[in-house]
Scaffold this motif. Structure first.
Motif, short mmCIF file in Angstrom:
data_model
loop_
_atom_site.label_atom_id
_atom_site.label_comp_id
_atom_site.label_asym_id
_atom_site.label_seq_id
_atom_site.Cartn_x
_atom_site.Cartn_y
_atom_site.Cartn_z
N ASP A 125 0.91 -1.13 -0.13
CA ASP A 125 -0.02 -0.17 -0.09
C ASP A 125 0.77 1.23 0.08
O ASP A 125 1.56 1.51 1.05
N THR A 126 1.02 1.92 -1.37
CA THR A 126 1.69 2.91 -1.28
C THR A 126 1.15 3.91 -2.23
O THR A 126 0.11 3.78 -2.72
N ASP A 127 1.82 5.15 -2.49
CA ASP A 127 1.35 6.16 -3.40
C ASP A 127 1.81 5.74 -5.07
O ASP A 127 0.89 6.44 -5.84
N SER A 128 2.73 5.35 -5.40
CA SER A 128 3.11 5.00 -6.89
C SER A 128 3.77 3.83 -7.06
O SER A 128 3.92 2.91 -6.19
N PHE A 129 3.85 3.60 -8.48
CA PHE A 129 4.17 2.08 -8.81
C PHE A 129 5.49 2.14 -8.80
O PHE A 129 6.16 1.00 -8.36
N SER A 130 6.23 3.00 -8.95
CA SER A 130 7.85 3.09 -8.75
C SER A 130 8.19 2.66 -7.37
O SER A 130 9.42 1.87 -7.12
N GLU A 131 7.14 2.97 -6.22
CA GLU A 131 7.39 2.74 -4.84
C GLU A 131 7.21 1.30 -4.64
O GLU A 131 7.80 0.53 -3.81
N VAL A 132 6.10 0.61 -5.40
CA VAL A 132 5.83 -0.83 -5.33
C VAL A 132 7.17 -1.51 -5.69
O VAL A 132 7.72 -2.44 -5.04
N VAL A 133 7.53 -1.15 -6.61
CA VAL A 133 8.81 -1.89 -7.39
C VAL A 133 10.02 -1.80 -6.33
O VAL A 133 10.99 -2.76 -6.15
N TYR A 134 10.22 -0.61 -5.75
CA TYR A 134 11.30 -0.46 -4.79
C TYR A 134 10.89 -1.29 -3.60
O TYR A 134 12.09 -1.88 -3.03
N ARG A 135 9.75 -1.68 -3.39
CA ARG A 135 9.64 -2.35 -2.12
C ARG A 135 9.90 -3.97 -2.42
O ARG A 135 10.13 -4.64 -1.34
N LEU A 136 10.21 -4.09 -3.68
CA LEU A 136 10.34 -5.72 -4.35
C LEU A 136 11.87 -5.85 -4.44
O LEU A 136 12.20 -7.01 -4.82
N ARG A 137 12.84 -4.97 -3.81
CA ARG A 137 14.07 -5.12 -4.12
C ARG A 137 14.69 -6.39 -3.53
O ARG A 137 14.18 -6.74 -2.46
#
Length: 330
Positions: free
Chosen positions: A96-108
């Protein structure tokens, strides 16, 4: 088939037109490799999370779609209006975040699948991510840089027991996707993973922000913004290099084993020969002690005969070696 009903749908910060779909069964895209059916868990202006009913091996049931690429979302109103008994509740965590790029960042540091199908569908380990691009380590091409604005969806793999999650691979650090091009100038690169827009060649900067790709007689102009992915080297070269290294290591290992085996055999032969020599020497000493002086005289006569035979053989050999051969007259 068991029906999974959303327990606590996430509805905060969602996009207005998606509010009515959250917690309901929908179909994202009407067709094509990205088309999936499931329960909409979350949606906002930049991404949405879809829980799939059909499980796929080793893959998570949650797909995160980049909203700007979603062409359509459809709902079967008749199916959703039917009352259903809750058989199983979903307890999977949704980012649950604001942007798609933040979703990808959480999957590092996790293994992910970029896009669900099509020429750009790729899976690998996510090494790093920014608001502009991500770095993926793949078994086939090694390090690949993806323009995050062209990624349609991302999905996490289920981590297997004992699976390595961190990979120490070096890659180019850059603030923006286009900055990577400057670091790869005058080198052979592969642009895009597949399809008619997949290219290979030497990257050359012709002016600020514009590049050309040279491959034999073909010269192509390129703008980084329209490039979906880029990687150094030709496609599949990393996998081929790994196979060659593995073959070389196997050959070296076999040669080392052969040398060791040969050395052991030689050592065994020398040991056997030494033992035989020792036995012969002991036997000769014993025989000499038993026969006494008579054996000694026989040995002398035998020695003289051996010397005569040797002398005769030497004379014959010498006569053959120095045999006169007349010169032919012409």
């Amino acid at each position: 088939m068991k029906k999974r009903i959303l327990k606590n749908p996430i509805q905060d910060k969602s996009n207005g037109f998606l509010d009515s779909f959250v917690g309901r069964k929908v179909k994202v895209y009407r067709g094509g490799p990205e088309s999936k059916e499931g329960t909409l868990l979350y949606g906002n202006a930049d991404y949405l999370a879809l829980h799939l009913e059909k499980e796929e091996k080793d893959l998570s049931n949650i797909v995160y779609y980049h909203t700007q690429h979603v062409r359509s979302i459809s709902e079967n109103s008749k199916s959703n209006s039917i009352q259903k008994t809750v058989i199983n509740t979903m307890d999977q965590e949704v980012i649950d975040t604001d942007s798609f790029s933040e979703v990808v960042y959480r999957l590092r540091n996790k293994k992910v699948k970029i896009n669900q199908g099509g020429p750009e569908a790729t899976d690998g380990y996510l090494l790093d991510s920014t608001t502009d691009y991500l770095v993926l380590f793949t078994e086939k091409d090694g390090i690949v840089y993806f323009n995050i604005h062209h990624i349609k969806s991302v999905r996490e793999f289920i981590q297997q027991e004992g699976e390595e999650t961190e990979h120490s691979m070096t890659f180019f650090p850059a603030n923006k996707f286009e900055d990577l091009f400057k670091r790869m100038t005058h080198t052979w690169v592969s642009i895009n993973r597949g399809g008619p827009e997949a290219l290979e060649g030497i990257l050359v900067e012709i002016e600020e922000g514009n590049y050309t790709l040279i491959n034999n007689e073909e010269v192509l102009k390129i703008q980084p913004f329209h490039v979906r992915s880029i990687s150094p080297g030709s496609k599949g070269s990393f996998d081929q290099g790994e196979k060659e290294d593995s073959i070389d290591d196997e050959k070296n290992s076999n040669h080392s084993g052969d040398r060791e085996t040969s050395g052991n055999r030689s050592s065994d032969r020398r040991s056997t020969s030494n033992r035989s020599s020792d036995r012969r020497s002991t036997s000769n000493r014993s025989n000499r002690r038993n026969t006494g002086g008579l054996q000694h005289r026989d040995d002398e006569r035998t020695g003289r005969r051996d010397w005569r035979e040797k002398y005769k053989r030497e004379k014959v050999v010498k006569s053959v070696d120095y045999e006169w051969k007349p010169v032919k007259e012409y």
